[in-house]
Design a protein around this motif. Structure first.
Motif, mmCIF file in Angstrom:
data_model
loop_
_atom_site.group_PDB
_atom_site.id
_atom_site.type_symbol
_atom_site.label_atom_id
_atom_site.label_comp_id
_atom_site.label_asym_id
_atom_site.label_seq_id
_atom_site.Cartn_x
_atom_site.Cartn_y
_atom_site.Cartn_z
ATOM 1 N N UNK A 1 2.928 -1.088 2.373
ATOM 2 C CA UNK A 1 1.795 -1.808 1.800
ATOM 3 C C UNK A 1 1.986 -2.109 0.316
ATOM 4 N N UNK A 2 3.053 -1.548 -0.295
ATOM 5 C CA UNK A 2 3.341 -1.881 -1.685
ATOM 6 C C UNK A 2 3.350 -3.389 -1.854
ATOM 7 N N UNK A 3 2.979 -3.859 -3.038
ATOM 8 C CA UNK A 3 2.881 -5.306 -3.246
ATOM 9 C C UNK A 3 3.553 -5.698 -4.556
ATOM 10 N N UNK A 4 4.245 -6.845 -4.520
ATOM 11 C CA UNK A 4 4.958 -7.329 -5.691
ATOM 12 C C UNK A 4 4.028 -7.565 -6.867
ATOM 13 N N UNK B 1 5.374 -5.507 0.661
ATOM 14 C CA UNK B 1 6.739 -5.011 0.841
ATOM 15 C C UNK B 1 7.297 -5.398 2.209
ATOM 16 N N UNK B 2 6.469 -5.336 3.240
ATOM 17 C CA UNK B 2 6.952 -5.612 4.601
ATOM 18 C C UNK B 2 7.354 -7.068 4.780
ATOM 19 N N UNK B 3 6.910 -7.950 3.886
ATOM 20 C CA UNK B 3 7.254 -9.365 3.993
ATOM 21 C C UNK B 3 8.395 -9.764 3.052
ATOM 22 N N UNK C 1 4.909 2.434 -10.369
ATOM 23 C CA UNK C 1 3.868 1.838 -9.525
ATOM 24 C C UNK C 1 4.223 1.889 -8.044
ATOM 25 N N UNK C 2 5.323 2.559 -7.685
ATOM 26 C CA UNK C 2 5.712 2.622 -6.269
ATOM 27 C C UNK C 2 4.903 3.697 -5.553
ATOM 28 N N UNK C 3 4.460 3.381 -4.333
ATOM 29 C CA UNK C 3 3.740 4.330 -3.492
ATOM 30 C C UNK C 3 4.564 4.544 -2.230
ATOM 31 N N UNK C 4 4.889 5.791 -1.929
ATOM 32 C CA UNK C 4 5.724 6.085 -0.764
ATOM 33 C C UNK C 4 4.915 6.505 0.444
ATOM 34 N N UNK C 5 5.579 7.190 1.360
ATOM 35 C CA UNK C 5 4.913 7.673 2.564
ATOM 36 C C UNK C 5 4.459 6.548 3.463
ATOM 37 N N UNK D 1 -9.411 -1.393 -4.482
ATOM 38 C CA UNK D 1 -9.882 -0.432 -3.483
ATOM 39 C C UNK D 1 -8.796 0.292 -2.708
ATOM 40 N N UNK D 2 -7.618 -0.284 -2.554
ATOM 41 C CA UNK D 2 -6.657 0.265 -1.601
ATOM 42 C C UNK D 2 -5.692 1.258 -2.249
ATOM 43 N N UNK D 3 -5.232 2.201 -1.438
ATOM 44 C CA UNK D 3 -4.396 3.284 -1.924
ATOM 45 C C UNK D 3 -3.083 2.835 -2.519
ATOM 46 N N UNK D 4 -2.484 1.754 -1.983
ATOM 47 C CA UNK D 4 -1.191 1.316 -2.492
ATOM 48 C C UNK D 4 -1.277 0.803 -3.923
#
Length: 789
Positions: A373-376, A344-346, A364-368, A405-408
């Motif tokens: 770190x969300x990914x396309x 998301x940041x890119x 599938x969106x993760x906030x906070x 493994x990752x939370x996002x």
């Protein structure tokens, strides 16, 4: 392979390739006819050497294309083609990405691809106009493989026609009927700018992996319809087509029916116009074994479009490129491919907005704090399954290993999307040793669309080992890679629970772009206010576009807003390395000031700096928020005020941990560090001992995200460990604090060479601690602590 740096007229010895490209006349000369009859293997290495970025063919063609374009750009009709190309790239990327170099690279790449299509079916066609427009192939009953597009501008000039003939003659030297892989991705990766591909999340899948995934996912090729919704250059399409043709041969399907039948069973979509052109030719190459015996016409089923929504179709209606008809909803029995990987940041500001809306819609969106770190790739996977996959259909996507493994990626792992449910039933992993492959470790997730969702199983297939080259064949991969069946699933990173200290550590402020935040002090100027210093942007070699090309910001700034800044490279184990000066627009009481706020409070110097910084940010940023919101993202700057007099900081990333105690009540912490205020030095030393220990690092390695060089990010995964709160009466806790104090003394005494980089400085400190026996003692004490002793 030697790279030729001189023109063929000046070569020290005759080179048949140079001679072939030294102003070859038209019609063909005897030398060209000889070259056309010569034979080249169509393997990735030869393709790259003969036609890639470093080849004589490309260098000569690039020079000629540049000359042609200098004339052609004056023609309004041809200038319109380039403008439409640029508009489409902007739509695809969400930002301006075009330029003459890229325009000429794309032009060359498309001409080569179309020449390959013509050479494959051994047509004697010699008119580049008919070749580039697709008329020649259409006359042979093959539609959709080559069509008129932006790049036939070359044939508006006789010199361009001659150039296309030379490329055609060069391409005809390859034995294209022998192609066994997606060789065109070699050219695409070589010639399309890496930054452009990174912006789209394009990481092309090597053939050995694409072949394995297709064979594993498609178990009834003659019955199942296969779709790659992000097909790129067509690697998965190539192997899906060949998989179908092998089955057709074994089942006795009539040779005349095979080519048309496979076109009804294997399809692709991509958002990038040049990738689509390449994928269509790759598809035709895959059909090579069935082309000679075919009856009737056929159409190559690779369409241009956004697999997530039909935005490109509306834009391109009636213009230059043929879209092709995308498969209808619910068409695919099997989805295969490698969706775009873009954090998301890119993303561009426009894509970020679209992503949020669509990801929330799919569930599938993760906030906070995980929002950036969300990914396309997560959204793409859910969306593709929803739109194209039939009930009980199979999906097999290549994804970053972080998906496991990752939370996002927790919503993706759950398989429960708003409009579809996936039972993830199998996973393969490729760890950091599997290189060359992707920039980060990868996995393949296999699943099926069902009524009830299911997370990935607790056993997987694990690949490890190195490869001699990225484009290794499947046979080479089988020989060089180790495969472990029924390996245990990777540990999922926890973002709650664990140590009580998890809630007490915070990520530092996003002081970016650096040139607008970090400064060099120019000192006092004659007659200037002694309470203000003239400062100028601090520059470094790691700056990215567009910031690296912008002029320095220079202004006087009041001394109270010039603070020491701690970056990731500021700290060593148990020792401060260096601080950096920064313009921090926050008052002593924690009030953030933009340019207007500074002016209203009478801070003329800060007002001048912020006004210049805000203007540059507004003119060059891709995010929607203001400059002040950028440096106080999630309140990570304001939360540091008033600055605590005693803190523990540790590095967010690295192969080895680095933590230290900070006693500077003025220093601001950057986002490459985590920090916590503590009340007593003994507690700070206790934490530094744990955070610097190899014992703790080894125990959290499985929770870390991984890059090409192994585990890399610490973030808060240290606090997955059961680190108890410091107790001043506990002997073990006090022993750790005392040993850390000794470690500080040793670290302070290590002589660091002038100009040493921080990575080397950290290694020297660790060596000193090991030599003194302190590192071993800390590791033993930390082990006792974590084991409850």
């Amino acid at each position: 392979m030697r790279r030729w740096r001189r023109s063929s007229a000046r070569c020290a010895k005759k080179c048949r390739i140079c001679c072939a490209w030294s102003a070859m006349p038209s019609p063909p000369t005897r030398r060209e006819a000889i070259l056309a009859r010569s034979s080249l293997a169509p393997d990735p290495t030869t393709i790259r050497i003969e036609l890639g970025r470093e080849s004589v063919a490309f260098c000569r063609a690039r020079e000629e294309l540049a000359r042609l374009w200098r004339r052609a750009r004056l023609d309004p009709a041809l200038a319109l083609k380039r403008r439409l190309w640029a508009e489409l790239l902007k739509l695809v990327h969400g930002r301006e990405i075009e330029g003459d170099d890229l325009w000429l690279q794309h032009s060359y790449l498309v001409i080569v691809a179309k020449c390959i299509a013509l050479a494959l079916i051994r047509m004697p066609e010699d008119d580049p106009r008919r070749l580039l427009s697709g008329e020649a192939l259409a006359a042979a009953g093959i539609n959709g493989a080559v069509e008129s597009d932006f790049f036939d501008w070359v044939t508006a000039d006789e010199a361009g026609i001659a150039l296309a003939r030379r490329i055609m003659a060069h391409v005809r030297r390859f034995r294209l009927a022998e192609v066994e892989s997606d060789v065109l991705k070699i050219l695409y990766e070589s010639l399309v700018d890496r930054d452009e591909r990174h912006g789209l999340g394009e990481y092309y899948t090597p053939d050995w992996l694409a072949a394995k995934v297709v064979r594993h996912a498609v178990d009834r090729p003659l019955e199942q319809r296969v779709l790659d919704p992000a097909c790129g250059s067509g690697a998965f399409l190539f192997h899906a087509v060949r998989n179908f043709l092998r089955e057709a041969d074994e089942s006795g399907m009539a040779p005349a029916r095979r080519a048309k039948a496979v076109c009804n069973h294997v399809a692709g979509i991509d958002i990038h116009p040049v990738a689509v052109i390449i994928a269509r030719v790759t598809y035709l190459l895959a059909l090579a074994p069935a082309l000679a015996a075919r009856e009737g016409g056929l159409s190559i089923p690779v369409s241009l479009g956004d697999a997530m929504q039909p935005s490109i179709g509306a834009f391109m209606a009636g213009r230059e490129l043929t879209l092709g008809a995308p498969p209808p909803c619910g068409w695919a029995h099997v989805l295969v491919g490698n969706p775009p990987w873009v954090a998301f940041r890119h993303m561009s500001a426009d894509l970020q907005k679209r992503f949020k809306d669509m990801a929330r819609g799919e569930g599938v969106y993760v906030g906070g704090k995980l929002a950036t770190q969300n990914d396309l790739c997560a959204l793409f996977t859910a969306r593709a399954a929803t739109l194209y996959l039939r009930p009980a259909g199979r999906i097999a996507f290549v994804l970053p290993m972080a998906v496991l493994t990752r939370g996002q990626f927790a919503p993706l792992r759950s398989g429960s999307f708003h409009a579809a449910k996936i039972q993830w039933d199998e996973a393969w992993t490729m760890d950091e040793s599997v290189q060359p492959l992707f920039p980060v470790p990868a996995c393949v997730l296999f699943g099926r669309r069902c009524a009830i969702a299911k997370a990935p199983p607790d056993r997987l297939r694990a690949y490890s080992g190195s490869l001699p080259l990225r484009d290794a064949s499947e046979e080479v991969a089988d020989a060089r890679l180790t495969v472990r069946e029924n390996a245990p699933a990777l540990d999922v990173a926890n973002f709650v629970g664990g140590s009580v200290y998890r809630a007490h550590f915070f990520n530092g402020a996003t002081l970016f772009p650096r040139m607008l935040c970090l400064v060099e002090r120019e000192g006092l100027r004659l007659g200037a206010d002694a309470s203000a210093l003239v400062v100028v942007s601090r520059r470094n070699a790691q700056e990215k576009q567009p910031w690296k090309d912008l002029a320095d910001v220079e202004n006087k700034v009041e001394a109270e807003f010039l603070r020491p800044v701690l970056l990731g490279e500021s700290i060593l184990p148990f020792r401060l390395f260096q601080t950096f000066a920064g313009v921090i627009p926050v008052t002593q009481t924690g009030e953030l000031l933009d340019a207007e706020g500074a002016a209203n409070r009478g801070y003329a110097g800060l007002h001048g700096w912020m006004r210049k910084a805000e203007t540059l940010w507004r003119d060059n940023q891709t995010a929607a928020h203001s400059f002040l919101q950028q440096i106080d993202y999630y309140g990570k700057l304001a939360s540091q005020f008033p600055v605590a007099p005693l803190r523990v900081v540790y590095a967010k990333a690295g192969n080895r941990p680095a933590a230290m105690m900070v006693k500077d009540a003025a220093a601001v912490v950057d986002h490459k560090l985590y920090w916590s205020a503590v009340a007593r030095e003994s507690e700070a030393l206790y934490l530094c001992a744990i955070l610097n220990s190899e014992t703790a690092r080894a125990r959290i390695e499985a929770f870390q995200s991984r890059g090409r060089f192994g585990a890399r990010d610490f973030d808060k995964v240290m606090f997955n460990l059961p680190i108890p709160r410091f107790d001043g009466k506990d002997r073990l806790h006090l022993a750790l604090a005392g040993t850390a104090a000794r470690a500080e003394e040793i670290a302070a005494g290590v002589v660091l060479p002038e100009g040493v980089k921080f990575q080397r400085a950290r290694a020297l400190i660790r060596a000193g601690l090991t030599e003194a026996g302190v590192a071993e003692k800390i590791d033993a004490l930390v082990a006792r602590l974590l084991d409850g002793g």
